[in-house]
Structure formats: C-alpha cells, structure tokens
Design a protein around this motif. Structure first.
Motif, mmCIF file in Angstrom:
data_model
loop_
_atom_site.group_PDB
_atom_site.id
_atom_site.type_symbol
_atom_site.label_atom_id
_atom_site.label_comp_id
_atom_site.label_asym_id
_atom_site.label_seq_id
_atom_site.Cartn_x
_atom_site.Cartn_y
_atom_site.Cartn_z
ATOM 1 N N THR A 323 65.709 -75.440 -58.882
ATOM 2 C CA THR A 323 65.027 -76.247 -57.878
ATOM 3 C C THR A 323 66.059 -76.815 -56.924
ATOM 4 O OG1 THR A 323 63.401 -78.010 -57.545
ATOM 5 C CG2 THR A 323 65.125 -78.409 -59.185
ATOM 6 N N PHE A 324 65.587 -77.386 -55.839
ATOM 7 C CA PHE A 324 66.492 -77.986 -54.864
ATOM 8 C C PHE A 324 65.812 -79.174 -54.205
ATOM 9 C CE2 PHE A 324 67.945 -78.588 -50.492
ATOM 10 C CZ PHE A 324 69.304 -78.787 -50.703
ATOM 11 N N ALA A 325 66.556 -80.255 -54.027
ATOM 12 C CA ALA A 325 66.081 -81.424 -53.286
ATOM 13 C C ALA A 325 67.288 -82.072 -52.630
ATOM 14 C CB ALA A 325 65.373 -82.409 -54.216
ATOM 15 N N LEU A 326 67.093 -82.605 -51.452
ATOM 16 C CA LEU A 326 68.175 -83.273 -50.741
ATOM 17 C C LEU A 326 68.577 -84.549 -51.470
ATOM 18 C CD1 LEU A 326 66.811 -82.753 -47.148
ATOM 19 C CD2 LEU A 326 68.999 -81.862 -47.987
ATOM 20 N N ASP A 327 69.871 -84.792 -51.535
ATOM 21 C CA ASP A 327 70.383 -86.011 -52.154
ATOM 22 C C ASP A 327 69.978 -87.211 -51.302
ATOM 23 O OD1 ASP A 327 71.910 -88.131 -53.132
ATOM 24 O OD2 ASP A 327 73.663 -86.876 -53.519
ATOM 25 N N PRO A 328 69.260 -88.183 -51.880
ATOM 26 C CA PRO A 328 68.831 -89.360 -51.097
ATOM 27 C C PRO A 328 70.000 -90.096 -50.444
ATOM 28 C CG PRO A 328 67.716 -89.279 -53.214
ATOM 29 C CD PRO A 328 68.775 -88.229 -53.257
ATOM 30 N N ALA A 329 71.207 -89.998 -51.054
ATOM 31 C CA ALA A 329 72.359 -90.708 -50.505
ATOM 32 C C ALA A 329 72.730 -90.196 -49.117
ATOM 33 C CB ALA A 329 73.555 -90.574 -51.452
ATOM 34 N N LEU A 330 72.314 -88.968 -48.781
ATOM 35 C CA LEU A 330 72.647 -88.400 -47.478
ATOM 36 C C LEU A 330 71.745 -88.930 -46.365
ATOM 37 C CD1 LEU A 330 73.269 -84.635 -48.368
ATOM 38 C CD2 LEU A 330 74.839 -86.562 -48.499
ATOM 39 N N LYS A 331 70.591 -89.497 -46.744
ATOM 40 C CA LYS A 331 69.618 -90.010 -45.771
ATOM 41 C C LYS A 331 69.269 -88.923 -44.748
ATOM 42 C CE LYS A 331 71.239 -94.755 -46.363
ATOM 43 N NZ LYS A 331 71.811 -95.977 -45.719
ATOM 44 N N TYR A 332 68.894 -87.774 -45.295
ATOM 45 C CA TYR A 332 68.637 -86.566 -44.505
ATOM 46 C C TYR A 332 67.194 -86.151 -44.787
ATOM 47 C CZ TYR A 332 70.207 -82.043 -42.433
ATOM 48 O OH TYR A 332 70.412 -80.940 -41.644
ATOM 49 N N GLY A 333 66.318 -86.282 -43.799
ATOM 50 C CA GLY A 333 64.924 -85.941 -43.984
ATOM 51 C C GLY A 333 64.715 -84.448 -44.170
ATOM 52 N N GLU A 334 63.728 -84.109 -44.994
ATOM 53 C CA GLU A 334 63.476 -82.694 -45.282
ATOM 54 C C GLU A 334 63.072 -81.930 -44.028
ATOM 55 O OE1 GLU A 334 60.026 -80.597 -47.726
ATOM 56 O OE2 GLU A 334 61.531 -81.459 -49.087
ATOM 57 N N ALA A 335 62.256 -82.526 -43.192
ATOM 58 C CA ALA A 335 61.820 -81.842 -41.975
ATOM 59 C C ALA A 335 63.008 -81.545 -41.059
ATOM 60 C CB ALA A 335 60.779 -82.684 -41.246
ATOM 61 N N GLN A 336 63.919 -82.507 -40.939
ATOM 62 C CA GLN A 336 65.099 -82.289 -40.105
ATOM 63 C C GLN A 336 66.004 -81.227 -40.715
ATOM 64 O OE1 GLN A 336 65.700 -83.778 -36.992
ATOM 65 N NE2 GLN A 336 67.158 -82.070 -36.982
ATOM 66 N N PHE A 337 66.132 -81.247 -42.040
ATOM 67 C CA PHE A 337 66.934 -80.245 -42.743
ATOM 68 C C PHE A 337 66.418 -78.844 -42.437
ATOM 69 C CE2 PHE A 337 67.566 -77.845 -46.831
ATOM 70 C CZ PHE A 337 68.954 -77.773 -46.793
ATOM 71 N N LYS A 338 65.107 -78.651 -42.548
ATOM 72 C CA LYS A 338 64.508 -77.343 -42.272
ATOM 73 C C LYS A 338 64.724 -76.956 -40.806
ATOM 74 C CE LYS A 338 60.813 -77.734 -45.725
ATOM 75 N NZ LYS A 338 59.349 -77.835 -45.937
ATOM 76 N N ALA A 339 64.560 -77.926 -39.907
ATOM 77 C CA ALA A 339 64.745 -77.637 -38.484
ATOM 78 C C ALA A 339 66.193 -77.262 -38.178
ATOM 79 C CB ALA A 339 64.325 -78.851 -37.655
ATOM 80 N N ASP A 340 67.136 -77.930 -38.840
ATOM 81 C CA ASP A 340 68.550 -77.614 -38.632
ATOM 82 C C ASP A 340 68.887 -76.217 -39.142
ATOM 83 O OD1 ASP A 340 68.887 -80.073 -37.479
ATOM 84 O OD2 ASP A 340 69.883 -80.994 -39.207
ATOM 85 N N ILE A 341 68.300 -75.839 -40.277
ATOM 86 C CA ILE A 341 68.508 -74.474 -40.788
ATOM 87 C C ILE A 341 67.986 -73.463 -39.787
ATOM 88 C CG2 ILE A 341 67.755 -72.817 -42.539
ATOM 89 C CD1 ILE A 341 67.903 -75.074 -44.593
ATOM 90 N N ALA A 342 66.779 -73.697 -39.270
ATOM 91 C CA ALA A 342 66.188 -72.769 -38.313
ATOM 92 C C ALA A 342 67.035 -72.659 -37.049
ATOM 93 C CB ALA A 342 64.769 -73.211 -37.966
ATOM 94 N N ALA A 343 67.593 -73.782 -36.605
ATOM 95 C CA ALA A 343 68.436 -73.765 -35.404
ATOM 96 C C ALA A 343 69.711 -72.966 -35.635
ATOM 97 C CB ALA A 343 68.761 -75.196 -34.979
ATOM 98 N N LYS A 344 70.311 -73.127 -36.813
ATOM 99 C CA LYS A 344 71.512 -72.353 -37.143
ATOM 100 C C LYS A 344 71.192 -70.856 -37.159
ATOM 101 C CE LYS A 344 74.984 -75.200 -37.659
ATOM 102 N NZ LYS A 344 76.192 -75.080 -36.811
ATOM 103 N N GLN A 345 70.065 -70.509 -37.753
ATOM 104 C CA GLN A 345 69.685 -69.100 -37.823
ATOM 105 C C GLN A 345 69.425 -68.527 -36.436
ATOM 106 O OE1 GLN A 345 66.469 -69.799 -40.530
ATOM 107 N NE2 GLN A 345 67.669 -69.214 -42.341
ATOM 108 N N ALA A 346 68.841 -69.315 -35.569
ATOM 109 C CA ALA A 346 68.603 -68.861 -34.199
ATOM 110 C C ALA A 346 69.910 -68.602 -33.463
ATOM 111 C CB ALA A 346 67.772 -69.897 -33.449
ATOM 112 N N ALA A 347 70.959 -69.306 -33.880
ATOM 113 C CA ALA A 347 72.281 -69.113 -33.271
ATOM 114 C C ALA A 347 73.088 -68.021 -33.962
ATOM 115 C CB ALA A 347 73.050 -70.426 -33.307
ATOM 116 N N GLY A 348 72.499 -67.354 -34.961
ATOM 117 C CA GLY A 348 73.165 -66.233 -35.616
ATOM 118 C C GLY A 348 73.844 -66.558 -36.929
ATOM 119 N N THR A 349 73.634 -67.751 -37.476
ATOM 120 C CA THR A 349 74.249 -68.147 -38.740
ATOM 121 C C THR A 349 73.254 -67.984 -39.877
ATOM 122 O OG1 THR A 349 75.653 -69.773 -37.625
ATOM 123 C CG2 THR A 349 75.328 -70.064 -39.992
ATOM 124 N N SER A 350 73.698 -67.439 -40.997
ATOM 125 C CA SER A 350 72.861 -67.338 -42.196
ATOM 126 C C SER A 350 73.074 -68.580 -43.052
ATOM 127 C CB SER A 350 73.227 -66.091 -43.005
ATOM 128 O OG SER A 350 72.962 -64.919 -42.269
#
Length: 568
Positions: A323-350
C-alpha cells in the motif's frame, strides 16, 4: 535505500571477524598454501569432464545454486567457473570421477580469489586439500593422493569460504589412470545451426543431430544459456531490437564437443515501443518521509531526472500486497500529489513506486503473494498514475515468484510499464544471486537495474580483482559484471549517493560518476580497470536521493544529469 543517513555496513562483519576467519582457514585441512606441481607426463589423462567449464556447469554440481560460468576472467578457452559463498554455504562445486584402486593421482586447478580451496574426498586413504589465502591473479593449486585398495571413485571439490567474495576457477585437472569403461568418444561439433522465428524476446534455433550425443548446450554471446536434449531450442528472456550470437555444443558421458559455427540473430522491436524512457536516463528517489534531507514535493524535483522513484510502498497484512500513503509530516495533499505526477509525465518524466528500502518487509515467496503483489501495485498505479514499479528489496528476493509477480503486472499494465531495480552491490556479484536471476528472467520487460554502488566496502570486479569502494574502478569493474552477465547495456545504471549524508559510505564526487560513465560508454576516463569494449547504450545513473541532492544545492543532478543526456 536508507531512511536514515547511515546504516550498518555489510563489511562490518568481516572487519570484526576477518582475523578469526584467516586463523580458521589455516586449520581448514590440507597442505597449506599452494605449491607448483611437476608437469604431467604425456601418458596422464585428465579424468574430469568439462574441466574448463566450456560447457557451462555440465558434469559439476554446485551447492545452493552458488556456481555459474563467466566469460571473464578466464585462463584459457572462453569460460571459467565463478562461485559465490552466501550465508552458511561456502560455494562448493564438485564432480565425482571413476578411478583405479591403488593408483596415484595429481589434482590441480587455476584459481582467483580469497580462501579458495581445492581437494579430493573418498580416496580410501587420506583425503587431501590445498588452498590459497588470496590470489589476485591466476594461481595454480595442486595436491596429490593415492587411492585405497578398494577405491573406484573420488569426489573433486572446489570451494570458497564463509563471508568471502566469489572465487573463480578454470582448467581443473585430475590426472592419472582412468577407471571403469572408457565408454564412447566425445561427440562431434553440431552442424547446420540456424536461427528461425524471432520475437521481441526470443529466438528459435535448430541444428543437425549429432550421432552419440545425449544432449546439447546452447551458448548466447559466449555464455552457456541452456541445455536441451533435442536438436532445437528457443532462447527466451532477450531484449527487443538486440543482436545476439549463438553457438551449440553436443554432449555425452565422455564430455562436450567443440562449439558449432556461430549464427547471429536480431530480436524484433517489440509491440508498443516499450516504456517512454530516454535512451540515457537519470533516476532519482523521492523521499516520502523527512530524515533531515530537504523536504520536497514531486513538482520540486529538477528536470534533469527522467525517472522519479517514490519511496516507499509499505507491506500490508496480506502476504505480498503493498500500500502507499503520503506521510502526513510532508503536508502534501493527495490531489496535489497526483497532479504533480501528471505534470511530470506530461514533461516526459516517468514516476514509479518503489517497494522496499532498507526497512522494507515485503515478501513475495509463493504464487499467492506474487498475485497479491501484482494486483496491489496495479491498483496503486491506477490510483496515483504511477508508470510502474521499482524493486528495492534489501532483505532477500525470491527470483521464481518475483518473476511471476512482475510478469503478471506486465500483463495487466501493458508494454509501457516501467520496471526498475535497485539491488545492493553484493546482490549483483553473481548471475546465480536472486536479484540477478530475477533481472535476467524479466529481461524482455525490464527497464533498468540501478545497482547501489555504495554501503558495500571492497568488492570483486568482472576481472576477479578486488576494487575499493568510492573509485572509478569500483564503478566500472562492478558494472562490467552485469554488462557481461547477460543484461543489455540499456538495462544497466550506476547508483550513487547524492551527498556524503545520503549514505554511510561510498559517496563520490559527481565528476567520478561522469568519468565512470565515459569509461563504460566511450572507453575514456578509465582508471586501472579498462573494459574489454565500450557500451554506448548504457542507460545512465541513479541517485539516493533527490532530497539529499536538493540539500546539497542539486550539485549531483546539475553535474551528472547533463553528462548522462550527452552520452553517445
């Protein structure tokens, strides 16, 4: 990979107990250090089958799957034995030979390595052995014995020592009068070797049957690949769009024939074109925890990184599942995490999900856990948008069931799946090791193996010599093991810490990483070790971690990244 800045070194045990081991080795039996034997007479016959390991391990039995054959270093011919002690197994490789009662025999072998032993048991008189405390180059071990009045067979043994690196042996000889029925002659070399149907991961071969042969050994690029009983074989686990050279020998109880004429074949390009990863790529691990390095969001990772490995997925109560869950200590929202992954992929990063790490407890050791692993990873890929998975299991890996799991995942995810691995240095010292076997098993769907060339101490290179961690020679001579052990250059990467704080040992300046990359891809910038050839298709480099890189001003990615992307 570490979740704390420092860790226990695998060489710590040897530093504490090395002197004790040496003392024990002196009492391990036999005649002490190696001596030079007198030349064998023309009447002497070598009674061993496959004494130079030209037919793989045919005729030999190695404990715990510890043995394999290598193309370098060799003393003569094209192959030699390489065996790796592990745990309580001292990597014994043996062969039982028919002899005559009351007769004299001389036993010898050429070896490289530390605490290599050669001996014979079941002699009916006094069993013998000899050993060397350390041979950096080829050294001949020899001993002699006389059989008892009722002895008709003896067992010849080579072995290393507990906790020591792999040893290498070649040209083993037991000379003296033969025992029993000499049997039929060694078969002739096969003729008519032809390459037939090819796919992206396999080549079909056929040849003319050889009279008197009971089996055949297929060689791929000079290394024994598989043994079959009929006059055809399909070699699998190959990389797409890659040229391979094949040869075949015929075998029977008397030994192996010379190799056939070689044939070359090129695999197909593969459907879907494979993962969208650049020819030369930089991988960086992103920490889903705070251990003193710079806390980042995925969007903060520099553009120099072509693959981002999110560390780490965690084990669940279901065997094999993660399983996977963001560490609460990072204060990183799941929606933003997913959006950041998608943005990286759009720029050619896996972006892949890494499983394991230093404290990882994921176990994939049966069919059920393999299925659970594949199902859970695929579900997380769908949830977060990951491109694939990274295998960073530092507490052992079962090659049978991890292979099964990754193939099941591939079937679910399709041809664009990215599979990376980050074994520790010791896990890639031998093709018989679990990690190496897994990598070879999935070679047709594997993206890259980024070996952690740190936290390891000194290790053997592909030439059998010992190299100190933290040098160009260490990186190039150890990467050579994978390059010559069956992985495609595109599947080999150099893993290093981004800063001294990122690992307990093994950090090198980024310039050293670049020199090693040049040595392997261009043949320039080498130290004392120089590869036999250049590997311009080498995938690139990896670092632990993007966070430690950021804490060091991104010095690693700013130096290594452009260099990787400028490789030939």
């Amino acid at each position: 990979m570490e979740r704390v800045p420092h860790r226990f070194s695998r060489n710590h045990w040897f530093r504490r107990f090395g002197s004790t081991l040496a003392a024990l080795a002196c009492t391990a039996g036999g005649t002490g250090s190696a001596t030079v034997a007198t030349a064998a007479t023309t009447a002497d016959v070598n009674l061993l089958k496959n004494p130079g390991f030209e037919s793989g391990l045919a005729g030999w039995t190695c404990s715990g799957d510890s043995g394999t054959t290598v193309a370098s270093p060799v003393r003569s011919g094209t192959a030699a034995l390489k065996a790796t002690p592990a745990g309580a197994d001292n990597a014994t490789c043996s062969q039982t030979v028919a002899v005559r009662p009351g007769s004299s025999y001389t036993l010898s072998a050429w070896v490289q390595g530390a605490y290599v032993h050669l001996g014979a048991s079941g002699t009916g008189t006094t069993d013998v052995s000899t050993w060397t405390p350390g041979a950096g180059d080829w050294q001949r071990l020899t001993t002699a014995f006389t059989t008892g009045t009722n002895t008709t067979s003896v067992t010849v043994r080579l072995h290393g020592w507990y906790g020591q690196p792999a040893y290498v042996a070649d040209d083993v000889a037991l000379t003296g009068p033969g025992g029993g029925d000499p049997g039929e002659p060694v078969p002739a070399a096969p003729g008519g070797l032809t390459a037939g149907a090819v796919t992206a991961s396999s080549v079909a071969l056929s040849w003319n049957p050889v009279p008197g042969a009971t089996g055949y050994t297929v060689y791929r690029d000079g290394t024994a690949d598989r043994s079959v009983t009929g006059a055809s074989a399909t070699v699998t686990g190959l990389a797409p769009a890659t040229s391979y050279r094949f040869e075949v020998t015929a075998t029977n109880a008397a030994g192996a024939s010379p190799r056939s004429a070689a044939v070359t074949a090129t695999t197909a390009a593969g459907s879907g074109g494979g993962p969208d990863v650049p020819r030369h790529a930089v991988t960086g691990y992103w920490q889903n925890f705070d251990n003193g390095a710079t806390v980042q969001k995925i969007a903060d990772v520099p553009r120099q990184y072509d693959i981002i490995a999110v560390a780490f997925a965690e084990a669940t109560a279901v065997p094999g599942a993660v399983t996977f869950a963001l560490d609460p200590a990072l204060k990183y929202g799941e929606a933003q995490f997913k959006a950041d992954i998608a943005a990286k992929q759009a720029a050619g990063t896996s972006v892949v999900l890494s499983v394991g790490g230093e404290r990882g407890t994921v176990r994939v050791n049966d069919a059920a856990s393999a299925a659970n692993f594949a199902d859970s990873i695929h579900a997380l890929m769908q949830k977060y948008g990951f491109n694939g998975v990274d295998i960073d299991l530092e507490n052992g890996i079962d090659p049978t069931y991890m292979t099964q799991a990754l193939r099941a995942l591939s079937a679910k995810a399709g041809s664009k799946l990215v599979i990376t691995m980050a074994p520790q240095t010791i896990d890639m010292q031998s093709t018989s090791a679990g990690y190496f076997r897994t990598a070879l098993n999935i070679k047709d769907i594997l993206t890259v193996v980024n070996t952690q060339f740190y936290n390891s101490g000194s290790m053997n290179g592909c030439d059998g010599k010992v190299y100190a961690q933290g040098s160009v020679d260490f990186l190039t001579a150890l990467a050579c093991i994978q390059l010559e052990g069956g992985l495609a250059p595109s599947q080999v990467g150099l893993g290093l810490p981004a800063s001294p704080r990122g690992a307990g040992s093994g950090h090198v300046a980024p310039s050293v990483v670049n020199a090693a990359l040049d040595c392997l891809t261009r043949g320039t910038g080498c130290g004392t070790f120089r590869p036999a050839k250049a590997y311009p298709g080498l995938r690139g480099a990896m670092t632990w971690s993007t966070n430690w890189d950021a804490a060091n001003g991104n010095a690693w990615s700013n130096t290594v990244g452009p260099h990787v992307h400028g490789l030939p």
